[in-house]
Design a protein around this motif. Structure first.
Motif, mmCIF file in Angstrom:
data_model
loop_
_atom_site.group_PDB
_atom_site.id
_atom_site.type_symbol
_atom_site.label_atom_id
_atom_site.label_comp_id
_atom_site.label_asym_id
_atom_site.label_seq_id
_atom_site.Cartn_x
_atom_site.Cartn_y
_atom_site.Cartn_z
ATOM 1 N N MET A 5 15.510 3.670 71.242
ATOM 2 C CA MET A 5 14.416 3.058 70.526
ATOM 3 C C MET A 5 14.772 2.944 69.045
ATOM 4 O O MET A 5 15.260 3.883 68.442
ATOM 5 N N ARG A 6 14.527 1.800 68.484
ATOM 6 C CA ARG A 6 14.825 1.548 67.078
ATOM 7 C C ARG A 6 13.561 1.798 66.251
ATOM 8 O O ARG A 6 12.594 1.067 66.365
ATOM 9 N N TYR A 7 13.601 2.828 65.440
ATOM 10 C CA TYR A 7 12.429 3.171 64.642
ATOM 11 C C TYR A 7 12.767 3.377 63.167
ATOM 12 O O TYR A 7 11.874 3.401 62.338
ATOM 13 N N ASN A 8 14.044 3.546 62.825
ATOM 14 C CA ASN A 8 14.424 3.766 61.437
ATOM 15 C C ASN A 8 14.100 2.518 60.621
ATOM 16 O O ASN A 8 14.630 1.447 60.875
ATOM 17 N N GLY A 9 13.204 2.636 59.676
ATOM 18 C CA GLY A 9 12.819 1.498 58.841
ATOM 19 C C GLY A 9 11.654 0.703 59.382
ATOM 20 O O GLY A 9 11.251 -0.303 58.794
ATOM 21 N N LEU A 10 11.096 1.119 60.497
ATOM 22 C CA LEU A 10 9.983 0.394 61.105
ATOM 23 C C LEU A 10 8.780 0.283 60.159
ATOM 24 O O LEU A 10 8.096 -0.738 60.120
ATOM 25 N N LEU A 11 8.548 1.325 59.372
ATOM 26 C CA LEU A 11 7.397 1.325 58.469
ATOM 27 C C LEU A 11 7.398 0.114 57.534
ATOM 28 O O LEU A 11 6.365 -0.523 57.331
ATOM 29 N N GLY A 12 8.550 -0.213 56.992
ATOM 30 C CA GLY A 12 8.654 -1.341 56.061
ATOM 31 C C GLY A 12 8.434 -2.694 56.702
ATOM 32 O O GLY A 12 8.205 -3.682 56.003
ATOM 33 N N THR A 13 8.485 -2.767 58.016
ATOM 34 C CA THR A 13 8.306 -4.048 58.708
ATOM 35 C C THR A 13 6.878 -4.253 59.200
ATOM 36 O O THR A 13 6.560 -5.330 59.700
ATOM 37 N N LEU A 14 6.053 -3.227 59.078
ATOM 38 C CA LEU A 14 4.673 -3.348 59.541
ATOM 39 C C LEU A 14 3.900 -4.310 58.636
ATOM 40 O O LEU A 14 4.217 -4.458 57.453
ATOM 41 N N PRO A 15 2.866 -4.946 59.166
ATOM 42 C CA PRO A 15 2.046 -5.835 58.339
ATOM 43 C C PRO A 15 1.450 -5.084 57.153
ATOM 44 O O PRO A 15 1.182 -3.880 57.234
ATOM 45 N N LYS A 16 1.236 -5.812 56.045
ATOM 46 C CA LYS A 16 0.778 -5.163 54.817
ATOM 47 C C LYS A 16 -0.564 -4.452 55.005
ATOM 48 O O LYS A 16 -0.817 -3.437 54.362
ATOM 49 N N GLU A 17 -1.414 -4.934 55.900
ATOM 50 C CA GLU A 17 -2.708 -4.291 56.136
ATOM 51 C C GLU A 17 -2.517 -2.898 56.759
ATOM 52 O O GLU A 17 -3.217 -1.948 56.390
ATOM 53 N N ILE A 18 -1.576 -2.778 57.676
ATOM 54 C CA ILE A 18 -1.305 -1.484 58.315
ATOM 55 C C ILE A 18 -0.636 -0.546 57.314
ATOM 56 O O ILE A 18 -0.969 0.643 57.250
ATOM 57 N N ARG A 19 0.260 -1.106 56.494
ATOM 58 C CA ARG A 19 0.896 -0.271 55.464
ATOM 59 C C ARG A 19 -0.131 0.204 54.442
ATOM 60 O O ARG A 19 -0.066 1.341 53.971
ATOM 61 N N ALA A 20 -1.105 -0.630 54.104
ATOM 62 C CA ALA A 20 -2.169 -0.225 53.172
ATOM 63 C C ALA A 20 -3.009 0.894 53.786
ATOM 64 O O ALA A 20 -3.371 1.868 53.106
ATOM 65 N N PHE A 21 -3.312 0.779 55.073
ATOM 66 C CA PHE A 21 -4.055 1.813 55.794
ATOM 67 C C PHE A 21 -3.300 3.139 55.759
ATOM 68 O O PHE A 21 -3.866 4.196 55.461
ATOM 69 N N ILE A 22 -2.000 3.083 56.026
ATOM 70 C CA ILE A 22 -1.159 4.288 56.011
ATOM 71 C C ILE A 22 -1.094 4.873 54.606
ATOM 72 O O ILE A 22 -1.206 6.090 54.419
ATOM 73 N N ALA A 23 -0.946 4.012 53.603
ATOM 74 C CA ALA A 23 -0.890 4.495 52.221
ATOM 75 C C ALA A 23 -2.189 5.197 51.837
ATOM 76 O O ALA A 23 -2.161 6.271 51.217
ATOM 77 N N CYS A 24 -3.326 4.620 52.207
ATOM 78 C CA CYS A 24 -4.624 5.261 51.915
ATOM 79 C C CYS A 24 -4.715 6.626 52.592
ATOM 80 O O CYS A 24 -5.170 7.596 51.978
ATOM 81 N N PHE A 25 -4.284 6.702 53.839
ATOM 82 C CA PHE A 25 -4.298 7.972 54.570
ATOM 83 C C PHE A 25 -3.455 9.016 53.850
ATOM 84 O O PHE A 25 -3.899 10.154 53.635
ATOM 85 N N VAL A 26 -2.240 8.648 53.438
ATOM 86 C CA VAL A 26 -1.336 9.609 52.799
ATOM 87 C C VAL A 26 -1.878 10.033 51.433
ATOM 88 O O VAL A 26 -1.767 11.210 51.062
ATOM 89 N N VAL A 27 -2.493 9.125 50.705
ATOM 90 C CA VAL A 27 -3.077 9.488 49.410
ATOM 91 C C VAL A 27 -4.221 10.485 49.608
ATOM 92 O O VAL A 27 -4.288 11.524 48.933
#
Length: 168
Positions: free
Chosen positions: A1-23
């Motif tokens: 399974m290819r997962y290295n770098g997957l985060l950067g390829t996610l749609p910006k809305e999902i990345r924003a959701f993840i960023a809010c969670f981590v903050v």
């Protein structure tokens, strides 16, 4: 399974959701550390006083009593459960960042050892094994450092523009 770098390829809305969670997760984590500093438990003497009491010290500004067995079990139980979930969720996000496998392995496995050493050490300190205060201090610092690096790694890759997905 290819997962290295997957985060950067996610749609910006999902990345924003993840960023809010981590903050928000980071605010909660570091608020807990602020609480620890407010109790005076950040140095060896303060740590001993917090769990073993200081009622023998007539000059103490704040009187502290030895934590009961029940209090200690509650502290250890709730912290180990909650911290394991915090590090599991953050670790899952770390695994989909673009970083070396060695770094990811350290950032995702080490905190579980630190959680056990920190809160198990606090329990043993309260039981009278006084040298555990140094283990607690070291493991707590290491746990905090791995949290901070993991959170910064995830945040930096959620806030950057999407990259093409590559296998590392």
């Amino acid at each position: 399974m290819r997962y290295n770098g997957l985060l950067g390829t996610l749609p910006k809305e999902i990345r924003a959701f993840i960023a809010c969670f981590v903050v928000v997760l980071s605010i909660g984590f570091f608020t807990g550390l602020f609480f620890v500093s407010e109790t005076g438990s950040t140095d060896p003497v303060g740590m001993e006083e917090n769990y073993l009491g200081n009622e023998a010290d007539e000059e103490a500004e704040v009187m502290k009593f030895k934590k009961s067995q029940r209090e200690m079990l509650t502290i250890v139980h709730t912290h180990i459960l909650s911290m394991s979930l915090i590090f599991f969720l953050l670790g899952a996000l770390v695994w989909i960042t673009k970083a070396s496998k060695t770094l990811k392995l350290f950032l995702t496995i080490e905190p579980f050892f630190s959680v056990i050493m920190t809160f198990g050490g606090i329990y043993l300190l309260r039981s009278g094994i006084l040298w555990m205060k140094y283990v607690v201090m070291f493991s707590g610092m290491l746990m905090t450092a791995t949290f901070a690096v993991s959170a910064l790694l995830v945040l930096s890759q959620t806030l950057n523009s999407p990259k093409t997905f590559e296998q590392a």
